[in-house]
Design a protein around this motif. Structure first.
Motif, PDB file in Angstrom:
ATOM      1  N   ASP A 157      -3.072   7.607   8.040  1.00 20.59           N
ATOM      2  CA  ASP A 157      -2.494   8.855   7.596  1.00 20.59           C
ATOM      3  C   ASP A 157      -3.133  10.012   8.309  1.00 20.59           C
ATOM      4  O   ASP A 157      -2.620  11.102   8.455  1.00 20.59           O
TER       5      ASP A 157
ATOM      6  N   ASP B 189      -1.130  12.754  10.425  1.00 21.97           N
ATOM      7  CA  ASP B 189      -1.425  14.181  10.525  1.00 21.97           C
ATOM      8  C   ASP B 189      -1.564  14.676  11.880  1.00 21.97           C
ATOM      9  O   ASP B 189      -1.185  15.787  12.242  1.00 21.97           O
TER      10      ASP B 189
ATOM     11  N   PHE C  65       7.236   7.709   7.155  1.00 21.56           N
ATOM     12  CA  PHE C  65       7.208   7.540   5.562  1.00 21.56           C
ATOM     13  C   PHE C  65       8.149   6.519   5.151  1.00 21.56           C
ATOM     14  O   PHE C  65       8.179   6.532   3.822  1.00 21.56           O
TER      15      PHE C  65
ATOM     16  N   VAL D  19       1.665   2.514   7.591  1.00 22.51           N
ATOM     17  CA  VAL D  19       0.729   3.795   7.600  1.00 22.51           C
ATOM     18  C   VAL D  19      -0.283   3.284   6.480  1.00 22.51           C
ATOM     19  O   VAL D  19       0.161   3.408   5.274  1.00 22.51           O
TER      20      VAL D  19
ATOM     21  N   LYS E 146      -2.913   4.431   4.099  1.00 21.72           N
ATOM     22  CA  LYS E 146      -3.613   5.755   3.380  1.00 21.72           C
ATOM     23  C   LYS E 146      -5.228   5.602   3.486  1.00 21.72           C
ATOM     24  O   LYS E 146      -5.479   4.729   2.576  1.00 21.72           O
TER      25      LYS E 146
END
Length: 123
Positions: A38, A42, A65, A72, A74
């Protein structure tokens, strides 16, 4: 599994990037699963928007997403703590904190291959 960094994601969608052909061809043709964090998402979305590529940012975000183009990961509190240790240990390098998070996550999952144009991954 291959870890994919911001530089590769960016180049894959920005046609006037000098590495676009390499990045887009590799990501479209590779049959191995991709992992990113993530933090990288970003960084990539921010870079795309800052460089006037909002449409690409919106498309990439939708693909990330929904898990279409990569898993992805986190980042968790323990990962941040580990990345901080990487940041402190390799203070002689000019790695960003996101680079340190990437290294920690790659080590955590035993991933030794990364697709990136960022010279820090060679270090």
């Amino acid at each position: 599994m291959i870890f994919v960094d911001t530089s590769a994601w960016f180049a894959s969608v920005v046609v006037n990037d000098r590495r676009h052909a390499i990045a887009s061809t590799f990501l479209e043709s590779c049959e191995v699963k991709f992992l990113t964090t993530d933090y990288v998402v970003d960084e990539t979305l921010t870079l795309l928007k800052a460089r006037g590529e909002l449409d690409h940012a919106l498309r990439m975000g939708a693909l990330w997403f929904t898990g279409v183009i990569a898993q992805v990961y986190k980042v968790e509190t323990a990962d941040i703590d580990g990345a901080w240790q990487v940041f402190c240990t390799y203070s002689d390098k000019d790695w960003s904190f996101t680079d340190c998070v990437s290294k920690f996550v790659m080590d955590k999952f035993g991933i030794y291959k990364a697709f990136a144009f960022d010279r820090h991954f060679a270090q």
